[in-house]
Design a protein around this motif. Sequence first.
Motif, PDB file in Angstrom:
ATOM      1  N   PHE A  54       0.837  -1.194   0.000  1.00  0.00           N
ATOM      2  CA  PHE A  54       0.000   0.000   0.000  1.00  0.00           C
ATOM      3  C   PHE A  54       0.884   1.262   0.000  1.00  0.00           C
ATOM      4  CE2 PHE A  54      -2.759   3.126   2.164  1.00  0.00           C
ATOM      5  CZ  PHE A  54      -3.934   2.969   1.449  1.00  0.00           C
ATOM      6  N   LEU A  55       1.933   1.193   0.775  1.00  0.00           N
ATOM      7  CA  LEU A  55       2.876   2.304   0.873  1.00  0.00           C
ATOM      8  C   LEU A  55       3.689   2.462  -0.401  1.00  0.00           C
ATOM      9  CD1 LEU A  55       4.788   2.142   4.252  1.00  0.00           C
ATOM     10  CD2 LEU A  55       4.072   4.204   3.087  1.00  0.00           C
ATOM     11  N   ALA A  56       4.276   1.341  -0.840  1.00  0.00           N
ATOM     12  CA  ALA A  56       5.214   1.392  -1.964  1.00  0.00           C
ATOM     13  C   ALA A  56       4.539   1.974  -3.203  1.00  0.00           C
ATOM     14  CB  ALA A  56       5.758   0.008  -2.265  1.00  0.00           C
ATOM     15  N   LEU A  57       3.282   1.599  -3.428  1.00  0.00           N
ATOM     16  CA  LEU A  57       2.612   2.067  -4.637  1.00  0.00           C
ATOM     17  C   LEU A  57       2.528   3.590  -4.696  1.00  0.00           C
ATOM     18  CD1 LEU A  57      -0.261  -0.524  -5.167  1.00  0.00           C
ATOM     19  CD2 LEU A  57       2.015  -0.446  -6.174  1.00  0.00           C
ATOM     20  N   THR A  58       2.416   4.217  -3.527  1.00  0.00           N
ATOM     21  CA  THR A  58       2.257   5.672  -3.553  1.00  0.00           C
ATOM     22  C   THR A  58       3.450   6.389  -4.161  1.00  0.00           C
ATOM     23  OG1 THR A  58       3.202   5.949  -1.349  1.00  0.00           O
ATOM     24  CG2 THR A  58       0.821   5.679  -1.475  1.00  0.00           C
ATOM     25  N   MET A  59       4.579   5.691  -4.267  1.00  0.00           N
ATOM     26  CA  MET A  59       5.751   6.342  -4.847  1.00  0.00           C
ATOM     27  C   MET A  59       5.629   6.487  -6.359  1.00  0.00           C
ATOM     28  SD  MET A  59       9.116   4.914  -2.891  1.00  0.00           S
ATOM     29  CE  MET A  59       8.672   3.196  -2.852  1.00  0.00           C
ATOM     30  N   TYR A  60       4.738   5.722  -6.954  1.00  0.00           N
ATOM     31  CA  TYR A  60       4.777   5.627  -8.413  1.00  0.00           C
ATOM     32  C   TYR A  60       3.562   6.175  -9.131  1.00  0.00           C
ATOM     33  CZ  TYR A  60       8.656   2.783  -7.028  1.00  0.00           C
ATOM     34  OH  TYR A  60       9.817   2.366  -6.458  1.00  0.00           O
ATOM     35  N   PHE A  61       2.617   6.716  -8.408  1.00  0.00           N
ATOM     36  CA  PHE A  61       1.515   7.329  -9.141  1.00  0.00           C
ATOM     37  C   PHE A  61       1.090   8.604  -8.445  1.00  0.00           C
ATOM     38  CE2 PHE A  61      -0.656   4.545  -6.103  1.00  0.00           C
ATOM     39  CZ  PHE A  61      -1.490   5.460  -5.503  1.00  0.00           C
ATOM     40  N   SER A  62       0.388   9.406  -9.197  1.00  0.00           N
ATOM     41  CA  SER A  62      -0.196  10.608  -8.638  1.00  0.00           C
ATOM     42  C   SER A  62      -1.479  10.862  -9.403  1.00  0.00           C
ATOM     43  CB  SER A  62       0.761  11.780  -8.809  1.00  0.00           C
ATOM     44  OG  SER A  62       0.029  12.978  -8.858  1.00  0.00           O
ATOM     45  N   HIS A  85      11.481   3.798 -10.612  1.00  0.00           N
ATOM     46  CA  HIS A  85      11.485   5.190 -11.098  1.00  0.00           C
ATOM     47  C   HIS A  85      12.174   5.355 -12.444  1.00  0.00           C
ATOM     48  CE1 HIS A  85      10.659   6.673  -6.838  1.00  0.00           C
ATOM     49  NE2 HIS A  85       9.662   7.053  -7.598  1.00  0.00           N
ATOM     50  N   SER A 117       2.931   5.277 -14.607  1.00  0.00           N
ATOM     51  CA  SER A 117       2.650   4.663 -13.313  1.00  0.00           C
ATOM     52  C   SER A 117       2.526   3.156 -13.425  1.00  0.00           C
ATOM     53  CB  SER A 117       1.352   5.214 -12.740  1.00  0.00           C
ATOM     54  OG  SER A 117       1.488   6.570 -12.472  1.00  0.00           O
ATOM     55  N   ASN A 154      -3.251  10.281  -1.282  1.00  0.00           N
ATOM     56  CA  ASN A 154      -2.607   9.664  -2.426  1.00  0.00           C
ATOM     57  C   ASN A 154      -3.540   8.808  -3.274  1.00  0.00           C
ATOM     58  OD1 ASN A 154      -0.398  10.143  -0.321  1.00  0.00           O
ATOM     59  ND2 ASN A 154       0.751   9.781  -2.194  1.00  0.00           N
ATOM     60  N   TYR A 155      -4.375   8.004  -2.598  1.00  0.00           N
ATOM     61  CA  TYR A 155      -5.208   7.083  -3.371  1.00  0.00           C
ATOM     62  C   TYR A 155      -6.480   7.750  -3.888  1.00  0.00           C
ATOM     63  CZ  TYR A 155      -2.259   3.109  -2.429  1.00  0.00           C
ATOM     64  OH  TYR A 155      -1.207   2.247  -2.425  1.00  0.00           O
ATOM     65  N   LEU A 211      -2.686   8.207   3.750  1.00  0.00           N
ATOM     66  CA  LEU A 211      -2.283   7.889   2.382  1.00  0.00           C
ATOM     67  C   LEU A 211      -3.502   7.697   1.501  1.00  0.00           C
ATOM     68  CD1 LEU A 211       0.635   5.406   3.046  1.00  0.00           C
ATOM     69  CD2 LEU A 211       0.807   7.620   1.948  1.00  0.00           C
ATOM     70  N   TRP A 241      -7.460   9.911 -12.841  1.00  0.00           N
ATOM     71  CA  TRP A 241      -7.067   9.078 -13.985  1.00  0.00           C
ATOM     72  C   TRP A 241      -8.197   8.906 -14.985  1.00  0.00           C
ATOM     73  CZ3 TRP A 241      -3.451   4.425 -12.358  1.00  0.00           C
ATOM     74  CH2 TRP A 241      -2.214   4.967 -11.979  1.00  0.00           C
TER      75      TRP A 241
END
Lengths: 299, 324, 579
Positions: free
Chosen positions: A117-125, B252, B301, B51-52, B47, B58
Amino acid sequence: MSSKAFNLTRGERVFSIANYVVLTIIVIATVYPFLNVLAISFNDSVDTVRGGIYLWPREFTLENYETIFGYKSLLTGFKISILRTVIGTVLGLLSASMLAYVLSRPDFRSSKFLSTFLALTMYFSGGMVPIYILFRDLNLLGTFAVYVLPGIVSAFNVFVIRSFMDGLPYALQESAKLDGANDFKIFYKIILPLCKPVLATIALFLAVGQWNSWFDTYLYNGNKPSLTTLQYELMKILDSTQQGSAMTNANDLANKMAQVSPESIKMAITIVVTVPILVVYPFLQRYFVGGMTLGAVKS
Amino acid sequence: METLTAAQASQTKKRPKKTKTNKRSFLKDLIQQKYLYLMSIPFVIWLFVFNYYPIWGWTMAFQNYKPARTFGEQEWVGFDNFVRLFHDDQFYLVLRNTLAMSGMGLVAGLIFPILFAVLLNEVKSMPFKRITQTISYLPHFVSWVVVAGIVTSLLSLDGIVNDILMWLHLIDEPIQIMAKEHWFWGVVTGSDIWKETGWNAIIYLAAITGIDKELYEAARVDGAGRFRQIWNITLPGIRSTIMVLFVMNIGHLLATGYEKQMLLGNDLVSDYSQVLDLYALDYGIKIAHFSYGTAISMFTSVVSILLLFTANGLFKKFAKESIM
Amino acid sequence: MKLRSTQSLSLLTLSGVLLLSACSSNNNNDEAAGNSASEAPSTSSASASADSGAMDTTPITFSFFGADASPNWNNMQDEIGKVITEKTGVTINAEYDIASGGGENKIALMAASGQYPDIIFAKGELGKLVDAGAIIDLTDLIDKYAPNLKKLIGENTNRLKYSLDDQSIYSIPTNGGVDQQYFDATGGFEVQLRVLEELGYPEIKTVQDFENVLKEYVAKHPTTDGQPTIPLLLNADDWKSMITVTNPAFIATGAPDDGEYYVDPTTYEAKLHYKRPEEREYFKWLNHMYNEGLLDKDTFVQKDDQYQAKIASGRVLGLISQEWEYGNAENALKAAGKHEYTYGHFPVTLNDQYQDHELVSAGIDFSGISITTANKDPIRTIKFLDWLASDEGQVLLNWGIEGVHYNVENGKRVIPADVLDKKVNDNSNFMKTTGIGLYTTFSMHYGDGVQDSTGNYYTTNFPDQIIASYSDAEKAALKGYNATTWKDLWPTDLPVKEWGALYNMQAPTDGDYQVIYQKTQDIIRKSIPKAILAKPEEFDKTYDQFLADLDKAGAEKMESIYTGLVKNRVKLFTGKDIQ
């Protein structure tokens, strides 16, 4: 440590000398850009255009700094910047270390869910617009909170801290548990003190991040003079033509060029924003350069 | 050496195999580990909200989005934006450039900071160590505009690099390095190493300080030299940090930013300097095609997450560790 | 497994709701103050509409966003800002865009979220706000409440209209001066004064003349102060290549500045200007200059600072640019007393068939200031804008306060020497403290060279000043050409362009147009340098390939869309009926 003096073999000595040489070369190569910026910032701004300033100003002047400090809004900006750096760093450290500790516990059931859940937040916005609308709905626009609240949790920091915690001997926790300490207490009393090097590193990352950011001020608080940050105020002074490619209006370009800050002022701005962070550095540095002995803490 | 293997063993021992779970044992866990849950659930909510939840944005990728309209008024276009993206030759060009430069950056960004941190760790003189470390991280604070200016003049026809090459008789006449398309990726990677090595090394330095000093003492007693100590103690000691950073950075690979490429590049090398982020800016936000821009960031992403899972899977398989 | 996730989900949503409500109750007050600052006492608007004669000066605050940077903005705490507030009761709470500028990000967010300021200077982003229904039509407001604006607009009402289909007036054009006259020419091709002097002020009318002059001088003086002399230098760093590499192609071939397009004055057909055969000849000449070794080898590689440094060293004989583009370097030369190393301007063309059209007027066609739907008192706002456009307002904004920033001597406005000194030598501080120059975006105004009823110029720029600012070396060179300003060398009396300034025309954001435009830009940026650097025998092949690439990217489709827009614009502006 004291035994090193009589312990040096020939190979060791060669290695040491080579090492010092290599590192000295690195120092010389990396110190240059900063000294160059420093020299230009103290050089007369008209003279700078002639180029050829390397390590020393040709026509020394303090005028560039006088110009910058002539902007009164800088003081408010400075206060807000410090405030957001301190609060943002503390909150960020708290959240990251707590999450890292939870994840480092092998007996924590939901750790896979949590880490993914945490890791995914690094890769999308979600993108600029939905986030702006969210902040509007949460009434975060035009508040100080918008600087520190949304970014409280950084997955990157959590994983870095956890990788450090994973390296700590697990036995420490187990013995504490036998003594009847609860999980929070173990985290707070035993784990955190051991994590000083990594916490200092993350504190540095957080502080630099907070200190340097201006885009959030620009997007959310630009119309609130009492909440703008130092970086934002300095960005205002900076040249506005860097990405002028979209403009095709020569008259406009001419007008804008008249407002472009000379190179020397830009460099002075770099110095003004960097120095406060550099001042903080030695205090953090001793934790990750000084070296600490785990053994001492263990016993 | 024995202490080392013991440390490693304790690491693997840490994760006891979980037995099959059921509802009752979960509740029991919940109560037993209430502090752990209290320490994590607030952040999960956080989060989720910040974030979600905004991912609803999208949906723009499937619309012909107009800022002026409400969500209900938007025109839906299905996968049109993606079809257009995958049919654009330029997209593949920028993808190639992005992957090449970030791949090179990934490797260089791994090797050099580690090497630097390890060398620094071998320095016994504390003042030298601190000064070296402080100075090496300064370029991080110098903007790319300045660095690009310095690099361009170093590499220009009458720059120092050409002077040295001429002096060494490696070349007969000065080369216009910045005009060579094929060298551009190297120039970017080199500049990046110069600017960021010291900064990136900080994390490894911190990890090194976490290594138990007794391990070094023991190795020295065993007669291990400096290289042996580096190889057998320092590097394994920071292995988990290295792997975590490596895996996260693989995710990344597509997000390189565009600033350094734009500032170091020029019109002569644009076929090798344009990257995905610049493409998204030029063909998305800048011309108000938000939907297209969103489609690109969605693509980025999804690929990033796939890369992350692949890297993590491999990591798990070969190193028996995992970040997730 | 399933149960577990639903449980945690419901827990999560519950606390999510708690969190949301907590946040919103906290910050309500802030929000109200932050967004729409027009918390006017309701009485003010009522009284304002009642008597349109007397000025309503009850305090009111308007929030404002400007798409251009304005680093010296001082929250109206400057001297003329205080006068404005005193006379109109208005305080402007302004936010200006920064960095990349242009308001792109901010205005996109405004349009998406509906959070508008009361007044906005939206520039190229106006279309987004109009589409969002955020901008009010000013036609009636101007008609009823704005006599000064009406006077300034004069016969040009058509030129203020948004489009042929939507003939509303959404903005008051403030980003330029009405009836502006140019007192000097600062573009064209540049040659160093020392070159002109030594060669006896040769005629420089065509690119051939220009080339001969550079060639002759560099043969005599291969070095300058010990460094190699550079005959011709261009700047191709990012967007500057447009100024010194591509725009001169139409300037030297007698076309006016219509951005990337050339518009045929009889058929109104628009095409990318690169497609004109005469421009191909121009680039061929540049190619020749490069292969002859006259054009500096670093041209397409160097950064802006290296370019400026070369000019500042005094060893560059010729430029093809605009004065503002290399002004920093020229200032360094002047500061070092090297006036003979500065440049004179010439309207050079490809051959004598062409006339330089740089000084052609586009008429009233500027971006300007708009009132949004968030504005609670549009009448008060238009009256405010009208006051700024009055003679009193314009003189205040341009000259400042009488007795402080200027005096009237024998009926003439004169700036005292000490004020002038501050203005010239410490302009940013001068702007910050006096506010002179900070408010022009708010006010429709006359340009340089227009006189008011007292016979004084509205602005502080006039011809005598230009001549006074010339160095002796520059005066000598001008004398050599029997001219008093560089402008005297330029052709004048060119007819006003019927289609105005095309860079102000809103291009469609829908469909392919923007994508093709962006693609052609990418092609232009990489192909033109390639063509210039090609071997002479390969130039034609390279240029053919460039043109083919443009059409492959859809240039023809883009041009036909643009032609349609230009025709509509001419119809709107002139009332002509065009096919």
